[in-house]
Write an enzyme that holds these catalytic residues in place. Structure first.
Site, PDB file in Angstrom:
ATOM      1  N   THR A  18      24.817  61.384  77.704  1.00 17.23           N
ATOM      2  CA  THR A  18      26.197  61.911  77.694  1.00 17.23           C
ATOM      3  C   THR A  18      26.228  63.356  78.219  1.00 17.23           C
ATOM      4  O   THR A  18      27.287  63.849  78.586  1.00 17.23           O
ATOM      5  CB  THR A  18      26.841  61.859  76.285  1.00 17.23           C
ATOM      6  OG1 THR A  18      26.011  62.570  75.374  1.00 17.23           O
ATOM      7  CG2 THR A  18      27.021  60.434  75.816  1.00 17.23           C
ATOM      8  N   GLY A  19      25.095  64.006  78.257  1.00 19.92           N
ATOM      9  CA  GLY A  19      25.025  65.373  78.796  1.00 19.92           C
ATOM     10  C   GLY A  19      25.017  65.361  80.318  1.00 19.92           C
ATOM     11  O   GLY A  19      24.909  64.312  80.949  1.00 19.92           O
TER      12      GLY A  19
ATOM     13  N   ASP B 253      14.285  61.846  75.416  1.00 17.91           N
ATOM     14  CA  ASP B 253      15.132  61.262  74.382  1.00 17.91           C
ATOM     15  C   ASP B 253      14.506  61.582  73.022  1.00 17.91           C
ATOM     16  O   ASP B 253      13.408  61.095  72.716  1.00 17.91           O
ATOM     17  CB  ASP B 253      15.190  59.740  74.606  1.00 17.91           C
ATOM     18  CG  ASP B 253      16.085  59.045  73.603  1.00 17.91           C
ATOM     19  OD1 ASP B 253      16.411  59.657  72.556  1.00 17.91           O
ATOM     20  OD2 ASP B 253      16.461  57.886  73.856  1.00 17.91           O
TER      21      ASP B 253
ATOM     22  N   SER C 119      23.499  64.248  70.376  1.00 16.22           N
ATOM     23  CA  SER C 119      24.225  63.088  69.840  1.00 16.22           C
ATOM     24  C   SER C 119      25.469  62.854  70.686  1.00 16.22           C
ATOM     25  O   SER C 119      26.120  63.813  71.097  1.00 16.22           O
ATOM     26  CB  SER C 119      24.689  63.323  68.396  1.00 16.22           C
ATOM     27  OG  SER C 119      25.438  62.209  67.948  1.00 16.22           O
TER      28      SER C 119
ATOM     29  N   THR D 288      36.097  71.013  68.121  1.00 27.42           N
ATOM     30  CA  THR D 288      35.848  72.201  68.948  1.00 27.42           C
ATOM     31  C   THR D 288      36.199  71.883  70.391  1.00 27.42           C
ATOM     32  O   THR D 288      36.029  70.742  70.829  1.00 27.42           O
ATOM     33  CB  THR D 288      34.369  72.626  68.821  1.00 27.42           C
ATOM     34  OG1 THR D 288      34.107  72.916  67.441  1.00 27.42           O
ATOM     35  CG2 THR D 288      34.058  73.860  69.648  1.00 27.42           C
TER      36      THR D 288
ATOM     37  N   GLY E 262      10.087  66.812  61.823  1.00 21.15           N
ATOM     38  CA  GLY E 262       8.623  66.752  61.890  1.00 21.15           C
ATOM     39  C   GLY E 262       8.077  67.824  62.825  1.00 21.15           C
ATOM     40  O   GLY E 262       7.085  68.492  62.518  1.00 21.15           O
TER      41      GLY E 262
ATOM     42  N   ASP F   2      17.219  67.151  76.771  1.00 21.33           N
ATOM     43  CA  ASP F   2      18.366  66.231  76.831  1.00 21.33           C
ATOM     44  C   ASP F   2      17.919  64.956  77.521  1.00 21.33           C
ATOM     45  O   ASP F   2      17.082  65.008  78.418  1.00 21.33           O
ATOM     46  CB  ASP F   2      19.521  66.878  77.633  1.00 21.33           C
ATOM     47  CG  ASP F   2      20.884  66.341  77.222  1.00 21.33           C
ATOM     48  OD1 ASP F   2      21.113  65.129  77.412  1.00 21.33           O
ATOM     49  OD2 ASP F   2      21.700  67.119  76.710  1.00 21.33           O
TER      50      ASP F   2
ATOM     51  N   TYR G 115      28.426  56.891  63.689  1.00 18.05           N
ATOM     52  CA  TYR G 115      28.314  58.347  63.835  1.00 18.05           C
ATOM     53  C   TYR G 115      28.290  58.996  62.447  1.00 18.05           C
ATOM     54  O   TYR G 115      27.381  59.759  62.122  1.00 18.05           O
ATOM     55  CB  TYR G 115      29.504  58.855  64.643  1.00 18.05           C
ATOM     56  CG  TYR G 115      29.496  60.330  64.952  1.00 18.05           C
ATOM     57  CD1 TYR G 115      28.509  60.886  65.750  1.00 18.05           C
ATOM     58  CD2 TYR G 115      30.505  61.161  64.470  1.00 18.05           C
ATOM     59  CE1 TYR G 115      28.515  62.247  66.050  1.00 18.05           C
ATOM     60  CE2 TYR G 115      30.518  62.516  64.771  1.00 18.05           C
ATOM     61  CZ  TYR G 115      29.528  63.054  65.562  1.00 18.05           C
ATOM     62  OH  TYR G 115      29.539  64.397  65.870  1.00 18.05           O
TER      63      TYR G 115
END
Ligand code: UDP
Length: 335
Positions: free
Chosen positions: A36-37, A57, A76, A176, A103, A32, A146
């Site tokens: 935003t986390g 990132d 995201s 959710t 990849g 992460d 988005y």
């Protein structure tokens, strides 16, 4: 021991996925960039031997030492407020980030599941939404950063599947909710519960006739788990088909919280979908999955979580200094 990389691991869904795969006996590499986390969501796992955190990132080249069996790409921003504040990062993580994950999956011979969204259907003209529906998306509207990144993500993932034979899975996640949502991310459920807990009026956007269908996080995680282990490479909707108007949802939150505040009406954001409900026939047939937790049960658990947060969390306006973060990224690129 199977090894899994989870991107966006410190976020709402990512952290619940970490819990689930730890419980299933996996070695979990949690990645992460923490924009935003929040590490608080996974700090209870730090002491475990089969868990490691990697601050990175995924829009930049991803290096993971050792073998990997699975990748879950969940990094995201995922709320309209967040992706309005960091639109370029949102586009990059869905496109460049997905490319890097694909990849990496190729290099490791890993199976990859990417988190797509009901937003690929845009403001849908087909109701409920089936996987065959192509969507009604405004590429240059506020949600375009988005929606289009996620649509590109699906195209890229299918291309790796078709042309490279990579084992890929695509989940389309509908609204959710559950513990660890961010109180200040602008999403309707934490917005309403936060307002109730602060003694503010509940802000319904538009006339409240737009609909959403809310799925409890444990049900979603079960769907993800089953899809990952299935052999189905086409997109699958996972969500709870129990649809409700936002006006009625506000009333449910008022009842649940016992707030004496009322509903006030604000402008409807541009391109806000008027209706959303998943058709989950595919999930039922292919995964034997359907939601088990009804809204009353799920909301109670979620409300208890928010009620027990430290008081100062309730009044935090911003999660992160987004502008500072972007400046730092640019400086790194130029340096
Ligand atoms: N919404 C609202 N009040 C709020 C926040 C959101 O009425 O304080 C509405 C919003 O306009 C949308 C619905 O609730 O119609 C769900 O919004 P959310 O941001 O949670 O998710 P999304 O629009 O991506 O489904």
């Amino acid at each position: 021991m199977k090894r899994i990389l989870i991107t966006g691991a410190a976020g709402f869904l990512g952290s619940h996925l970490c819990d689930r795969f730890i419980k299933e006996g996996y070695y979990v590499i949690a990645m992460d960039n923490l924009i935003t986390g929040d590490l608080k969501n996974i700090e209870h796992l730090f002491a475990l031997e089969n868990f490691e955190f990697c601050h990175h990132d995924v829009s930049k080249f991803i290096h993971v030492p050792g073998e990997l069996d699975y990748i879950l790409h969940f990094a995201s921003p995922a709320s309209p407020i967040d992706y309005l504040k960091i639109p370029i990062q949102t586009l990059k993580v869905g496109s460049l980030g997905t490319h890097n994950c694909l990849g990496l999956a190729m290099a490791k011979g890993a199976r990859i599941l990417v988190a797509s969204t009901s937003e690929v259907y845009g403001d849908p003209e087909v109701h409920p939404q089936t996987e065959e529906y192509w969507g009604h998306v405004n590429p240059v509207g506020p949600r375009g950063v988005y929606d289009e990144a996620k649509r590109f993500q699906e195209a890229m993932t299918m291309a790796y599947h078709t042309y490279h034979g990579l084992e890929t899975r695509i989940i389309r996640i509908f609204n959710t909710y559950g513990p660890r949502m961010r109180l200040n991310d602008g999403r309707v459920l934490p917005a309403f519960i936060g307002q109730a807990l602060r003694g503010e009026d509940l802000t319904v956007f538009g006339d409240g006739s737009q609909t959403r269908s809310f799925c409890y996080v444990d049900d979603l995680v079960e769907g993800i788990y089953r899809l990952l282990l299935s052999d189905y490479a086409q997109p699958v909707n996972i969500g709870n088909p129990d649809e409700i108007t936002i006006g009625d949802f506000a009333e449910e939150i008022i009842k649940l919280t016992g707030t004496t505040q009322k509903v006030i009406y604000k402008d409807l954001p541009k391109d806000d979908p008027t209706q959303r409900q998943p058709n989950i026939d595919k999930a039922r047939e292919i995964l034997g999955w359907e939601p088990k937790v009804n809204r009353a049960e799920g909301l109670k658990i979620t409300y208890d979580y928010f009620k027990n947060l430290p008081k100062e969390e309730l009044y935090k306006k911003e999660h992160k200094d987004f502008e500072g973060y972007i400046r730092k990224q640019k400086a790194e690129m130029n340096g």
